[in-house]
Design an enzyme around this catalytic site. Structure first.
Site, PDB file in Angstrom:
ATOM      1  N   HIS A  76       0.706  -1.091  -0.071  1.00 44.71           N
ATOM      2  CA  HIS A  76      -0.111  -0.033   0.017  1.00 44.71           C
ATOM      3  C   HIS A  76       0.920   1.222   0.098  1.00 44.71           C
ATOM      4  O   HIS A  76       1.892   1.022   0.628  1.00 44.71           O
ATOM      5  CB  HIS A  76      -0.842   0.058   1.309  1.00 44.71           C
ATOM      6  CG  HIS A  76      -1.635  -1.107   1.563  1.00 44.71           C
ATOM      7  ND1 HIS A  76      -1.669  -1.845   2.552  1.00 44.71           N
ATOM      8  CD2 HIS A  76      -2.757  -1.803   0.821  1.00 44.71           C
ATOM      9  CE1 HIS A  76      -2.489  -2.966   2.518  1.00 44.71           C
ATOM     10  NE2 HIS A  76      -3.241  -2.768   1.356  1.00 44.71           N
ATOM     11  N   HIS A  78       1.353   4.528   1.825  1.00 43.83           N
ATOM     12  CA  HIS A  78       1.073   5.096   3.353  1.00 43.83           C
ATOM     13  C   HIS A  78       1.099   6.528   3.205  1.00 43.83           C
ATOM     14  O   HIS A  78       1.899   6.996   2.638  1.00 43.83           O
ATOM     15  CB  HIS A  78       1.566   4.208   4.187  1.00 43.83           C
ATOM     16  CG  HIS A  78       1.058   3.070   4.833  1.00 43.83           C
ATOM     17  ND1 HIS A  78       0.548   2.762   5.880  1.00 43.83           N
ATOM     18  CD2 HIS A  78       0.779   1.844   3.977  1.00 43.83           C
ATOM     19  CE1 HIS A  78       0.168   1.485   5.852  1.00 43.83           C
ATOM     20  NE2 HIS A  78       0.594   0.878   4.644  1.00 43.83           N
ATOM     21  N   HIS A  93      -3.291   4.257   5.659  1.00 42.43           N
ATOM     22  CA  HIS A  93      -3.415   4.152   3.991  1.00 42.43           C
ATOM     23  C   HIS A  93      -3.243   5.609   3.629  1.00 42.43           C
ATOM     24  O   HIS A  93      -4.215   6.448   4.162  1.00 42.43           O
ATOM     25  CB  HIS A  93      -4.369   3.422   3.407  1.00 42.43           C
ATOM     26  CG  HIS A  93      -4.060   2.092   3.569  1.00 42.43           C
ATOM     27  ND1 HIS A  93      -4.864   0.906   3.155  1.00 42.43           N
ATOM     28  CD2 HIS A  93      -3.177   1.175   4.281  1.00 42.43           C
ATOM     29  CE1 HIS A  93      -4.639  -0.356   3.430  1.00 42.43           C
ATOM     30  NE2 HIS A  93      -3.293  -0.110   4.143  1.00 42.43           N
ATOM     31  N   HIS A 101     -11.818   1.283   2.934  1.00 42.45           N
ATOM     32  CA  HIS A 101     -10.641   0.273   2.422  1.00 42.45           C
ATOM     33  C   HIS A 101     -11.372  -0.861   1.525  1.00 42.45           C
ATOM     34  O   HIS A 101     -12.310  -1.190   1.854  1.00 42.45           O
ATOM     35  CB  HIS A 101      -9.796  -0.357   3.283  1.00 42.45           C
ATOM     36  CG  HIS A 101      -8.862  -1.409   2.792  1.00 42.45           C
ATOM     37  ND1 HIS A 101      -7.681  -1.122   2.280  1.00 42.45           N
ATOM     38  CD2 HIS A 101      -9.003  -2.478   2.570  1.00 42.45           C
ATOM     39  CE1 HIS A 101      -7.184  -1.976   1.719  1.00 42.45           C
ATOM     40  NE2 HIS A 101      -7.860  -3.091   2.057  1.00 42.45           N
ATOM     41  N   HIS A 110      -9.256   3.121  -0.959  1.00 41.95           N
ATOM     42  CA  HIS A 110      -8.351   4.239  -0.667  1.00 41.95           C
ATOM     43  C   HIS A 110      -7.422   4.590  -1.814  1.00 41.95           C
ATOM     44  O   HIS A 110      -7.080   3.626  -2.490  1.00 41.95           O
ATOM     45  CB  HIS A 110      -7.533   3.802   0.604  1.00 41.95           C
ATOM     46  CG  HIS A 110      -8.175   3.393   1.775  1.00 41.95           C
ATOM     47  ND1 HIS A 110      -7.451   2.726   2.661  1.00 41.95           N
ATOM     48  CD2 HIS A 110      -9.220   3.987   2.482  1.00 41.95           C
ATOM     49  CE1 HIS A 110      -8.132   2.697   3.900  1.00 41.95           C
ATOM     50  NE2 HIS A 110      -9.056   3.424   3.569  1.00 41.95           N
ATOM     51  N   ASP A 113      -4.717   1.920  -1.717  1.00 40.87           N
ATOM     52  CA  ASP A 113      -4.873   0.287  -1.965  1.00 40.87           C
ATOM     53  C   ASP A 113      -4.139   0.037  -3.414  1.00 40.87           C
ATOM     54  O   ASP A 113      -4.263   0.796  -4.421  1.00 40.87           O
ATOM     55  CB  ASP A 113      -6.098   0.030  -2.036  1.00 40.87           C
ATOM     56  CG  ASP A 113      -6.999   0.467  -0.691  1.00 40.87           C
ATOM     57  OD1 ASP A 113      -6.332   0.459   0.474  1.00 40.87           O
ATOM     58  OD2 ASP A 113      -8.237   0.288  -0.678  1.00 40.87           O
ATOM     59  N   HIS A 154       3.107  -5.535   3.706  1.00 34.93           N
ATOM     60  CA  HIS A 154       2.433  -6.566   4.723  1.00 34.93           C
ATOM     61  C   HIS A 154       2.847  -7.692   4.960  1.00 34.93           C
ATOM     62  O   HIS A 154       3.377  -8.380   3.858  1.00 34.93           O
ATOM     63  CB  HIS A 154       1.218  -6.237   5.013  1.00 34.93           C
ATOM     64  CG  HIS A 154       0.639  -4.538   5.000  1.00 34.93           C
ATOM     65  ND1 HIS A 154       0.406  -4.265   6.491  1.00 34.93           N
ATOM     66  CD2 HIS A 154       0.719  -3.477   4.158  1.00 34.93           C
ATOM     67  CE1 HIS A 154       0.041  -2.868   6.095  1.00 34.93           C
ATOM     68  NE2 HIS A 154       0.118  -2.314   5.132  1.00 34.93           N
ATOM     69  N   ARG A 171       3.522  -4.855   9.466  1.00 35.35           N
ATOM     70  CA  ARG A 171       4.300  -4.139   8.225  1.00 35.35           C
ATOM     71  C   ARG A 171       5.559  -4.707   8.406  1.00 35.35           C
ATOM     72  O   ARG A 171       6.076  -4.564   9.295  1.00 35.35           O
ATOM     73  CB  ARG A 171       4.101  -2.602   8.807  1.00 35.35           C
ATOM     74  CG  ARG A 171       2.849  -2.063   8.778  1.00 35.35           C
ATOM     75  CD  ARG A 171       2.707  -0.624   9.268  1.00 35.35           C
ATOM     76  NE  ARG A 171       1.221  -0.073   9.254  1.00 35.35           N
ATOM     77  CZ  ARG A 171       1.110   1.125   9.108  1.00 35.35           C
ATOM     78  NH1 ARG A 171       1.980   2.152   9.445  1.00 35.35           N
ATOM     79  NH2 ARG A 171      -0.275   1.506   9.335  1.00 35.35           N
TER      80      ARG A 171
END
Length: 179
Positions: A76, A78, A93, A101, A110, A113, A154, A171
């Site tokens: 993602h 961030h 995000h 999301h 998002h 995403d 992730h 993460r």
């Protein structure tokens, strides 16, 4: 005939779902803007560099990772350009349009995403992703805003539905996006 990898098809399907607002979409952005993010794990080891390239339709993200944990991983954008392990410094995000999301959510998704990617047992993987929800130009959807942005990998796959992060696990790697 050139074959398009399944990941690219998923990315293209998501991209066809709509732009950042309005029927006309965002203002044109010069296609020669690029940025990079060196992806490091929690121990500080470099896994590789992701290159972000502005296109007339959004941002293309590509790079090769080595030493990635095998399996399916969420990735993602961030909200903050900081990557201090355990990478909570990267914030949530990237979500300037305040959506929920998930690619599977009608009201989503998002701007941060992105589709999952799969690292093989070797840990060496080429990642090519596209987002029509962000820009490297100016404006509210710019990844190069005043506090920057980051790319976070992730531990597990994004389920594309659960808010706020798709049950994607911890993460495990992060890179600050820099022009």
């Amino acid at each position: 005939m050139r074959r398009i990898p399944a990941l690219s098809l998923l990315v293209l399907a998501a991209a066809c779902g709509g732009g950042r607002g309005g029927a006309s979409g965002p203002a044109p952005v010069p296609a020669n803007i690029t940025a990079r993010a060196e992806i490091r794990d929690a121990e500080g080891r470099s896994l590789g560099t992701m290159t972000l390239s502005q296109t007339p339709h959004g941002v293309l993200v590509s790079g090769e990772l080595t030493g990635a944990a095998p399996g399916v991983h969420a990735i993602h954008f961030h909200d903050v350009g900081r990557c201090e392990a355990p990478f909570t410094s990267a914030g949530g995000h990237f979500n300037p349009t305040q959506r929920v999301h998930g690619f599977r959510i009608p009201a989503g998704y998002h701007a941060g995403d992105l589709p999952n990617f799969t690292a093989p047992a070797s840990g060496n993987v080429r990642v090519d992703l596209f987002s029509d929800r962000v820009t490297l130009g100016t404006g509210p959807t710019s990844l190069l805003d005043t506090d920057g942005s980051s790319i976070v990998i992730h531990a597990t796959a994004d389920d594309y539905a659960t808010d706020p992060a798709g049950n994607s696990g911890g993460r495990i790697a992060c890179g600050v996006i820099r022009r």
